[in-house]
Motif scaffolding. Structure first.
Motif, PDB file in Angstrom:
ATOM      1  N   ASP A   1      35.860   4.257 -38.441  1.00  0.00           N
ATOM      2  CA  ASP A   1      36.865   4.937 -37.270  1.00  0.00           C
ATOM      3  C   ASP A   1      35.975   4.820 -35.972  1.00  0.00           C
ATOM      4  O   ASP A   1      36.778   4.633 -34.785  1.00  0.00           O
ATOM      5  CB  ASP A   1      36.512   6.591 -37.470  1.00  0.00           C
ATOM      6  CG  ASP A   1      37.150   7.003 -38.857  1.00  0.00           C
ATOM      7  OD1 ASP A   1      38.096   6.155 -39.136  1.00  0.00           O
ATOM      8  OD2 ASP A   1      36.916   8.088 -39.549  1.00  0.00           O
TER       9      ASP A   1
ATOM     10  N   PRO B   1      29.476   6.218 -44.071  1.00  0.00           N
ATOM     11  CA  PRO B   1      29.377   7.283 -42.909  1.00  0.00           C
ATOM     12  C   PRO B   1      28.700   7.009 -41.700  1.00  0.00           C
ATOM     13  O   PRO B   1      27.971   6.300 -41.532  1.00  0.00           O
ATOM     14  CB  PRO B   1      28.684   8.675 -43.918  1.00  0.00           C
ATOM     15  CG  PRO B   1      27.735   7.873 -44.840  1.00  0.00           C
ATOM     16  CD  PRO B   1      28.636   6.432 -45.032  1.00  0.00           C
TER      17      PRO B   1
ATOM     18  N   SER C   1      26.581   8.883 -40.225  1.00  0.00           N
ATOM     19  CA  SER C   1      25.184   9.144 -40.419  1.00  0.00           C
ATOM     20  C   SER C   1      24.258   7.729 -40.691  1.00  0.00           C
ATOM     21  O   SER C   1      23.326   8.151 -40.468  1.00  0.00           O
ATOM     22  CB  SER C   1      24.852  10.119 -41.538  1.00  0.00           C
ATOM     23  OG  SER C   1      25.490   9.632 -42.848  1.00  0.00           O
TER      24      SER C   1
ATOM     25  N   GLY D   1      36.106  14.231 -35.004  1.00  0.00           N
ATOM     26  CA  GLY D   1      36.673  13.711 -36.202  1.00  0.00           C
ATOM     27  C   GLY D   1      36.409  12.292 -36.641  1.00  0.00           C
ATOM     28  O   GLY D   1      37.087  11.714 -37.438  1.00  0.00           O
TER      29      GLY D   1
ATOM     30  N   ARG E   1      31.058  13.421 -34.700  1.00  0.00           N
ATOM     31  CA  ARG E   1      31.268  14.230 -35.879  1.00  0.00           C
ATOM     32  C   ARG E   1      32.539  15.261 -35.309  1.00  0.00           C
ATOM     33  O   ARG E   1      33.762  15.555 -35.984  1.00  0.00           O
ATOM     34  CB  ARG E   1      30.559  14.847 -36.628  1.00  0.00           C
ATOM     35  CG  ARG E   1      29.441  13.867 -37.169  1.00  0.00           C
ATOM     36  CD  ARG E   1      28.317  14.528 -38.144  1.00  0.00           C
ATOM     37  NE  ARG E   1      27.591  13.644 -38.848  1.00  0.00           N
ATOM     38  CZ  ARG E   1      26.473  13.437 -38.207  1.00  0.00           C
ATOM     39  NH1 ARG E   1      26.103  14.079 -37.123  1.00  0.00           N
ATOM     40  NH2 ARG E   1      25.473  12.742 -38.929  1.00  0.00           N
ATOM     41  N   ARG E   2      32.401  15.705 -34.328  1.00  0.00           N
ATOM     42  CA  ARG E   2      33.384  17.181 -33.913  1.00  0.00           C
ATOM     43  C   ARG E   2      34.584  16.338 -33.433  1.00  0.00           C
ATOM     44  O   ARG E   2      35.554  16.955 -33.396  1.00  0.00           O
ATOM     45  CB  ARG E   2      32.511  17.732 -32.604  1.00  0.00           C
ATOM     46  CG  ARG E   2      31.392  18.528 -33.044  1.00  0.00           C
ATOM     47  CD  ARG E   2      31.059  19.618 -31.947  1.00  0.00           C
ATOM     48  NE  ARG E   2      30.803  19.104 -30.747  1.00  0.00           N
ATOM     49  CZ  ARG E   2      29.540  18.821 -30.315  1.00  0.00           C
ATOM     50  NH1 ARG E   2      28.495  19.191 -31.071  1.00  0.00           N
ATOM     51  NH2 ARG E   2      29.276  18.172 -29.148  1.00  0.00           N
TER      52      ARG E   2
ATOM     53  N   ARG F   1      34.352  10.205 -38.796  1.00  0.00           N
ATOM     54  CA  ARG F   1      33.438  10.402 -39.725  1.00  0.00           C
ATOM     55  C   ARG F   1      32.727   9.076 -40.368  1.00  0.00           C
ATOM     56  O   ARG F   1      31.679   8.937 -41.037  1.00  0.00           O
ATOM     57  CB  ARG F   1      34.263  10.865 -40.895  1.00  0.00           C
ATOM     58  CG  ARG F   1      34.899  12.239 -40.574  1.00  0.00           C
ATOM     59  CD  ARG F   1      34.047  13.252 -40.105  1.00  0.00           C
ATOM     60  NE  ARG F   1      34.629  14.513 -40.084  1.00  0.00           N
ATOM     61  CZ  ARG F   1      34.182  15.589 -39.490  1.00  0.00           C
ATOM     62  NH1 ARG F   1      32.755  15.626 -39.158  1.00  0.00           N
ATOM     63  NH2 ARG F   1      34.942  16.779 -38.915  1.00  0.00           N
ATOM     64  N   THR F   2      33.238   7.906 -40.024  1.00  0.00           N
ATOM     65  CA  THR F   2      32.967   6.611 -40.895  1.00  0.00           C
ATOM     66  C   THR F   2      32.663   5.653 -39.540  1.00  0.00           C
ATOM     67  O   THR F   2      33.277   5.764 -38.463  1.00  0.00           O
ATOM     68  CB  THR F   2      33.977   5.823 -41.826  1.00  0.00           C
ATOM     69  OG1 THR F   2      35.164   5.668 -40.997  1.00  0.00           O
ATOM     70  CG2 THR F   2      34.401   7.075 -42.895  1.00  0.00           C
TER      71      THR F   2
END
Length: 520
Positions: free
Chosen positions: A200, A173, A175, A194, A191-192, A196-197
């Motif tokens: 990406d 992730p 994070s 899109g 994150r906003r 997430r990983t």
């Protein structure tokens, strides 16, 4: 760069448990600035986790022991692990206490492969260190650290083949970058969007990420693609400056112990002087014949001399004797036999940083000698020095420390906080150790009452302390705003001047009155 990383899970908690003798099953949390930074496994079972406020954590686990976070203690306890790693692979880079890394290229050639080097190091550490140890090998420090987090007790080694780091990181992730990138806002924006990983993020064009997020975005994109090129900085092994004294057989005579420690302490100070160093923090470790260990860190506002180090050894021996259940203490003999005393420099600095200024940086030498002589006669806490701390009540703002001990730094004193309800204007010169009960009366000798809304029943005209004094001027009330959520008594402050010209700071709960301080 291929990196071999050693990770000790829950090192912060383990270091405190070993140093202070806590039971491994005890519920324990370490706190920094009111936030939980680490907690034991038994506390996690009750719902405590890092990031919680202390009050929330104590609500979930009322029996939990809360201690301040001490990075210096963690680093001190991690030193044996660093030395154990250096026994097998030189050039250790300290990431943080509980996490260390080495370049795996040389170790792989020596032991045959990355996996063989990792397994050899793990076997050596397990026989040397009484703690859970995990090992990971990967391309780059970031990938190795993330791989170490996927290990378990049953499978403590993680090995990523060359050029596999990017594939491994792609599933993590976003994070995972939280501790690597000091830009929480950037992670929220990703994150906003899109993303997430890390995979990406890696698919985005690097120039676009760089132009949008700056240096933090460029660093995040490099880590996400597994293009981490860490600059491992092998530590310089410091010379062991520990002054160790062993007693065979053990002895219980305080003065004999101190006199025997004197040569080793003199050698310690001579070694520091030859290296152009000064020591302003020492750790004294005393071992007894029954297996007990007394550890204490002593701080100095300037720097230690040999005589001052021996004073700390004597005072710690006195404290060790005072903690005993035996009541027949003479001060010359201990109730336990001492087998060894170790004095370790905890904090050293270059002597050039402590060169005296034009007007000096410490009290006059005659003052130092006088106060030190009084302290020898009265004991460690017989001579105190003071500093101003944050707080609402005046007794909370006064910090007293024994002469020769370092006063709290401004961050610890919390002077920058607002403290609603504190005394405005210049503070009073004399603050009583305990507030003195007084009476505030009117002309007809009726007590002055203050209601919940701060309304005074009548003008105060008489102050009855040692004797009745006429009040010539007064001001107030000022509400003391503190801990309203506890439902305790509400206090108000008054300033009054008596006929003798003395000004007083008074405190009342509405009916009872106290003299909190006096303006001299």
């Amino acid at each position: 760069m291929r990196v071999l990383l050693v990770w000790c899970p829950d090192w912060s908690i383990g270091a405190v448990q070993r140093a202070q003798g806590f039971d491994p099953d005890e519920q324990l949390a370490l706190v920094d600035r009111g936030i939980v930074v680490a907690c034991s496994a038994t506390a996690r079972e009750e719902g405590v986790e890092p990031g919680l406020r202390v009050r929330q954590a104590q609500h979930r686990c009322p029996d939990m022991t809360v201690l301040p976070h001490d990075p210096a203690l963690e680093l001190h306890e991690f030193e044996p692990v660093m030395r154990a790693i250096e026994d097998k692979i030189p050039g250790v880079h300290l990431v943080r206490p509980g996490l260390a890394a080495v370049r795996s290229k040389g170790a792989s050639r020596f032991y045959g492969s990355d996996r063989a080097a990792a397994q050899t190091l793990l076997t050596h550490l397990r026989s040397y260190v009484d703690h859970d140890v995990r090992v990971a090998v990967a391309d780059g420090l970031f990938a190795a650290e993330q791989a170490a987090y996927t290990t378990s007790i049953e499978s403590p080694v993680a090995h990523l083949a060359p050029r596999e780091s990017a594939t491994f990181l792609a599933h993590l992730p976003i994070s995972a970058l939280e501790h690597e990138i000091s830009s929480p806002r950037m992670l929220n924006v990703l994150r906003r969007m899109g993303i997430r990983t890390l995979g990406d993020l890696a698919t985005l064009p690097r120039p676009d990420v760089h132009s949008r997020f700056g240096a933090a975005g460029l660093r995040a994109h490099q880590l996400a693609q597994g293009a981490d090129a860490p600059a491992l900085d092998p530590r310089r092994v410091p010379r062991d400056l520990t002054a160790a004294t062993t007693f065979e057989p053990g002895t219980d005579q305080v003065e004999h112990i101190v006199a025997t420690c004197s040569p080793s302490v003199d050698d310690l100070m001579a070694s520091l002087t030859s290296d152009a160093l000064l020591c302003n923090g020492i750790r004294v470790v005393i071992h007894t014949d029954d297996g007990r260990v007394s550890r204490r860190v002593w701080r100095h506002p300037w720097h230690f001399t040999a005589a001052e180090v021996l004073d700390r050894v004597r005072w710690q021996l006195d404290d060790l004797s005072a903690d005993s259940e035996c009541d027949d203490l003479t001060g010359e003999f201990l109730t336990r036999m001492i087998t060894s005393v170790h004095v370790e420099p905890e904090s050293v600095d270059s002597a050039a940083h402590h060169a005296p200024g034009l007007w000096g940086d410490r009290p006059d030498e005659h003052v130092v000698q006088t106060l030190t002589g009084l302290q020898h006669q009265l004991g460690h806490e017989g001579v105190l020095v003071s500093a101003v701390s944050g707080g609402r009540l005046l007794d909370e703002r006064r910090v007293l420390r024994p002469w020769g001990d370092a006063l709290p730094v401004p961050r610890e004193r919390r002077l920058e906080q607002p403290w609603p309800g504190t005394v405005p204007g210049p503070p009073p010169a004399t603050v009583f150790a305990e507030a003195r009960p007084v009476q505030v009366l009117t002309d007809d000798r009726a007590g002055v009452v203050v209601d919940d809304r701060g309304e005074v029943s009548a003008a105060p005209t008489v102050l009855a302390s040692d004797g009745p004094q006429r009040i010539t001027a007064w001001a107030g009330p000022w509400p003391v705003q503190q801990r309203w959520w506890r439902g305790g008594a509400a206090y108000h402050r008054f300033q009054v001047v008596d006929a003798g010209g003395r000004a007083w700071l008074l405190l009342t709960d509405g009916r009872r009155w106290w003299a909190e301080a006096r303006y001299d």
